[in-house]
Motif scaffolding. Structure first.
Motif, short mmCIF file in Angstrom:
data_model
loop_
_atom_site.label_atom_id
_atom_site.label_comp_id
_atom_site.label_asym_id
_atom_site.label_seq_id
_atom_site.Cartn_x
_atom_site.Cartn_y
_atom_site.Cartn_z
N GLY A 615 11.28 29.37 18.85
CA GLY A 615 10.37 28.72 19.47
C GLY A 615 10.10 27.34 18.99
O GLY A 615 10.60 26.93 18.02
N SER A 616 9.60 26.33 19.97
CA SER A 616 9.35 25.01 19.80
C SER A 616 8.02 24.64 20.16
O SER A 616 7.75 24.74 21.25
N GLN B 129 5.32 28.16 26.02
CA GLN B 129 5.83 26.52 25.66
C GLN B 129 7.07 26.50 25.45
O GLN B 129 8.25 25.88 25.62
N ALA B 130 7.47 27.37 24.71
CA ALA B 130 9.04 27.31 23.81
C ALA B 130 10.05 27.78 25.06
O ALA B 130 11.15 27.13 24.95
N ASP B 133 10.39 24.46 26.92
CA ASP B 133 11.15 23.36 26.12
C ASP B 133 12.63 23.37 26.09
O ASP B 133 13.04 24.31 25.55
N SER B 135 14.28 21.04 24.66
CA SER B 135 14.82 20.27 23.63
C SER B 135 15.76 20.85 22.63
O SER B 135 16.86 20.19 22.26
N ALA B 137 15.50 22.50 19.55
CA ALA B 137 15.53 21.94 18.07
C ALA B 137 16.35 23.05 17.30
O ALA B 137 17.02 22.06 16.62
N ARG B 138 16.16 24.29 17.35
CA ARG B 138 17.14 25.05 16.69
C ARG B 138 18.47 24.84 16.77
O ARG B 138 19.25 24.85 15.89
N GLU B 141 19.55 21.99 14.74
CA GLU B 141 19.44 22.17 13.28
C GLU B 141 20.79 23.09 13.11
O GLU B 141 21.54 22.81 12.08
#
Lengths: 683, 246
Positions: A615-616, B129-130, B133, B135, B137-138, B141
């Protein structure tokens, strides 16, 4: 004037009195008794108890006998009676009235056998008709009128006097026969011939005059053939006794007196049901013969021809059960109920409506034939087949041969061999993990970045069943933490987890020269699961004031400078289930602030825990899952442990399990296809 | 640790562990008395250990000891858990069980409040929320060092898969159906394909969970087999060790 004899003291009283003037007992009862004695409370003068009993057995028969024995004497008396004793006024009025009115049509006596239970009713009525019967609905005022009319009916008194003379006469003495004129009159009375009605006297009460006007205004009664069906059906064949109107009895209508006639009278009694017969009184001249469908036979001949026959089946089915039993058994138990209301008021032995209405009986269900469609018939056949299958006795099958669980044995044996062989042989044929998962790298990076003596909280959230998997990764992480010199605080929300923590920590502490209380502290078991975690997040010292051994924990150096979860540099959760990690993240993470959380979990819990890492913003800073993650972490820290030692066993075991799954999939798929092919092949 | 270095209690404990492990593994022959006996022993030992830990770690130091030392006079609130605990004991009697409902109501109410609040703030809202989203992020990464175009495509692909998987899985649990003119009740035309896609995602998830459970089982099997082999190996060495040899 007739006198009433008191039933209490036996003394005669004027019939105008309601109470005995000697003893004060009531002479005429308020209600007519239900018993067979239909006489009022007082006994008419001239009728003793013996006479009354004999009269109840057929006074008309005795009258005929008396007339045959004392004919001469009767002739004199009859002559005197006709000349000296004129008919009463009310009888004359009835004669005049009847002369104006056409004679009511007589109803033909239906032919056919008469049931016994019906024939007993008029018989008993005739037996009870000895005394003057009063209708039940008669009011006291009407009773006075009735007594007054009875006073006028002296012919009845004469009959009683004759009967008394007959009773006082010795049995051997033959009774004088009736005079011819008297015989003719009596026979005319017995045949029910009507007499003309006299004009109503001026002193006629208004109510009686209105009734006469109504009766006079009524049309001529329809013949029996036009009587409504319900009335016809209500009268069973031969159920109504034949006979003529008997001598007028005080208060007893002519039609009721006719009901008490014996069956030997002729068949004109049906006319008693017509209103015209209400005015028919004895002593009057016979009226014109009523039209009948069949010529009436002489009374004597017809009485001999009437033979009780068998009851029709349809009528027997309608007969009340109680009455049917009475008819089969004791005839004395015939219903003596007297109707008290309606047009049949005062009659005895009638068919009662109460047993039909109030008493339980067989429901009258209309039997109709069901119209069954083909679909319903098919469903009924299906249901019948199902029921037959249920009750069909299945023969015992031959004892099935017991098969050994070869499939289970083969699978178990393959797994055991695949896992045990590398352990026994000590081989390391499978390549070690050279690529470390990002989540595992994240855990290593966090621990490597910890400052010296940084407080780290380690939670052991698993049971002894999972130590074979989680101890590998847990030992690698704890060993890394000890290498980094972190101050370790351990606890568990599971009772067994506290003991497992000691089991894992003690060998590593010895190997890394860690001292209890100085380098690490075990807080033990925190009760309450989620609620306990929430309380611990708000006030950790209050939630766990002592260590696992019961010693004060917060005075030890290892817990120095720690007041809440936010004071820890890292929180490591070792859990076998997703719920263990989720509770820490939901209850403790919000109170921990920026403190990172990492999880060491079982491989089975990884799919449900990974979203917290993916999750973010991520709620987990790192993740180590199963033996694969533990081996990678040992590879990352370059401290080979048990995870890499079992790497071959774990790898071959997983490979064997995968092969078994694929084989099972292929074999079962082939078997299914083969069976479907055989099923689709025409036989 | 070699069994030659074990104390008597440790040796007995290790021997019992060996026997109980064999009894448990006998299940592959079928359900038998040895497996049942081992299972009952495991359950009983776990319950007894849990009770002992609860007494020594919670009841005695935090309830009984303060009461015996007059803690009730200093802190009368300590009588509240005592009263609740006594009421809970009424559950043992069917005629008095209703008095224990107070304690049960307290436990269930507090537990439900804590669980619901934590689930909303700790799982539901962060996961929603995840999911929204994109974006990734992982992804950034994981694909560190890769070209920016590749990272962008991978990020969008991850976001679309997560979004579609979430929606399809939620739609699958919509069980509303309408009766057709000829056929039986069926899902609406717009729901059926999405639900089928959700069924695929659910099947993949269950497959992953089964694979993880199987991997964990294999790891535990390896641990037990290694224990058995180590014990047998050491026993054989002790037996076959010549007398007087070190």
């Amino acid at each position: 004037m007739a006198d009433l004899r008191c039933r209490m003291c036996g003394k005669a009283n004027p019939d105008t009195r309601q109470e005995c003037e000697f003893c004060g007992a009531r002479l005429s009862p308020l209600n007519v008794r239900q018993g067979g004695d239909s006489a009022p409370g007082g006994i008419r003068q001239g009728s003793s108890g013996q006479l009354q009993e004999e009269e109840s057995q057929g006074w008309l028969a005795r009258l005929r006998e008396q007339a045959a024995k004392d004919q001469k004497e009767e002739n004199d008396e009859e002559d005197e009676g006709e000349n000296e004793e004129p008919a009463p006024d009310w009888l004359n009025r009835l004669r005049l009235y009847d002369e104006r009115e056409p004679a009511a049509p007589a109803v033909e006596d239906p032919s056919g056998p008469e049931p016994d239970w019906l024939s007993r009713i008029p018989t008993r009525a005739s037996q009870e008709g000895t005394g003057p019967a009063e209708p039940f609905a008669e009011t006291p005022g009407q009773a006075e009128n009735s007594s007054r009319e009875a006073e006028e009916g002296d012919w009845l008194s004469r009959l009683h006097k004759k009967m008394e003379l007959e009773e006082s006469r010795p049995e051997s003495e033959p009774a004088p026969p009736f005079a011819p004129e008297s015989r003719r009159r009596i026979e005319s009375l017995l045949e029910g011939e009507t007499v003309p009605l006299p004009e109503p006297p001026p002193e006629t009460p208004d109510w009686l005059a209105s009734i006469r006007e109504k009766v006079a205004a009524q049309p001529e009664p329809e013949p029996f053939s036009e009587i409504p069906d319900w009335l016809i059906s209500s009268r069973a064949p031969d159920s109504i006794p034949t006979g003529t109107v008997e001598a007028p009895v005080a208060g007893v209508p002519a039609w009721l007196a006719g009901a008490g006639q014996p069956a030997e009278n002729d068949g004109t009694s049906e006319a008693a049901a017509s209103p015209a017969d209400l005015e028919t009184t004895p002593g009057q001249e016979p009226a014109a013969p009523r039209p009948v469908s069949q010529p009436p036979e002489p009374a004597s001949e017809k009485a001999r021809d009437v033979v009780p026959g068998a009851m029709p089946d349809w009528l027997a089915g309608m007969r009340p059960q109680e009455l049917a039993r009475l008819g089969e058994g004791d005839s004395d138990l015939v219903d003596e109920h007297a109707e008290w209301s309606g047009p049949l008021a005062g009659m005895r032995g009638i068919l009662r409506a109460e047993p039909v209405i109030a008493l339980p009986q067989k429901p009258n269900v209309a039997r109709t034939r069901l119209e069954v469609s083909d679909l319903q018939n098919a469903r009924a056949e299906l249901l019948r087949g199902l029921v037959e299958d249920e009750i069909r006795q299945i023969p015992a099958r031959a004892r099935k041969r017991v098969w050994l669980p070869l499939e289970r044995w083969l699978v178990s044996l393959a797994l055991i061999v695949a896992v045990l062989a590398p352990i026994v042989l000590g081989t390391a044929t499978l390549p070690r993990p050279d690529t470390i998962a990002p989540e595992t790298l994240a855990v290593g990076d966090l621990i490597n970045q910890l400052p010296p003596s940084a407080p780290v909280l380690v939670a052991f959230e698993y049971d002894p069943a999972s130590i074979g998997e989680l101890d590998l990764a847990g030992e690698a992480v704890v060993d890394h933490l000890m290498v980094r010199g972190a101050r370790l605080v351990t606890l568990s929300t599971r009772p067994a987890g506290a003991g497992l923590a000691l089991r894992l920590f003690e060998p590593l502490a010895i190997a890394n020269n860690y001292l209890y209380g100085e380098n690490y502290v075990h807080l033990g078991f925190v009760a309450g699961e989620g609620a306990g975690l929430s309380a611990m997040a708000r006030n950790l010292p209050a939630t766990a004031p002592a260590d696992f051994a019961g010693n004060p924990a917060w005075s030890q150096p290892a817990l120095g400078g720690i007041d809440s979860l936010a004071d820890f540099a890292l929180v490591v959760v070792i859990s076998a289930t997703p719920e263990g990690v989720r509770q820490w993240l939901e209850q403790a993470k919000p109170a921990a602030g920026p403190t990172p959380f990492v999880a060491v979990i079982s491989a089975g819990a990884e799919p449900l825990v990974r979203p917290y890492y993916e999750g973010s913003p991520s709620q987990l800073a790192g993740l180590i899952a199963g033996v694969f993650g533990a081996g990678g972490y040992e590879q990352l820290t370059e401290r080979p442990g048990e995870a890499l030692a079992r790497w071959d066993a774990y790898g071959y075991g997983v490979l064997a399990a995968s092969v078994i799954l694929l084989l099972g999939l292929v074999l079962h798929g082939a078997a299914g296809a083969l069976s479907r092919n055989q099923a689709s092949r025409p036989s | 640790m070699p069994i030659s270095d074990l104390s008597g209690a440790e040796l007995i404990g290790t021997s019992l562990s060996f026997l109980l492990t064999l009894m448990t593994l006998s299940y592959f022959l079928g359900d038998n008395l040895l497996f049942r006996l081992a299972a009952h022993l495991f359950v009983g030992a776990a319950a007894g250990y849990a009770g002992a830990v609860a007494w020594s770690g919670v009841l005695r130091p935090r309830l009984v000891a303060p009461l015996l030392s007059g803690g009730a006079a200093r802190d009368p609130l300590i009588l509240v858990p005592v009263l609740l605990a006594v009421l809970m004991l009424f559950k043992l009697s069917p005629s008095l069980a209703r008095y224990g409902n107070i304690s049960m109501g307290f436990l269930v109410g507090v537990g439900a409040a804590v669980a619901v609040g934590g689930a909303v703030t700790g799982t539901l809202l962060p996961q929603m929320q995840a999911t929204m989203d994109l974006s990734g992020a992982r992804t950034t990464e994981i694909l560190a060092g890769a070209p920016a175009s590749v990272i962008a495509v991978e990020r969008v692909f991850d976001g679309v898969v997560i979004l579609l998987g979430t929606i399809a899985t939620l739609v699958y649990f919509h069980f509303g159906a309408r009766p057709g003119p000829v056929t039986s009740a069926a899902r609406p035309a717009l729901i059926a394909p999405v639900a089928a896609a959700g069924q695929v995602f659910i099947a993949i998830t269950f497959g992953a969970m089964f694979a993880g459970a199987m991997a964990a089982s294999v790891a535990i099997l390896g641990d037990r087999l290694q224990f058995l082999w180590s014990f047998l190996d050491q026993v054989l060495r002790v037996i076959t060790l010549p007398q007087g040899a070190p």
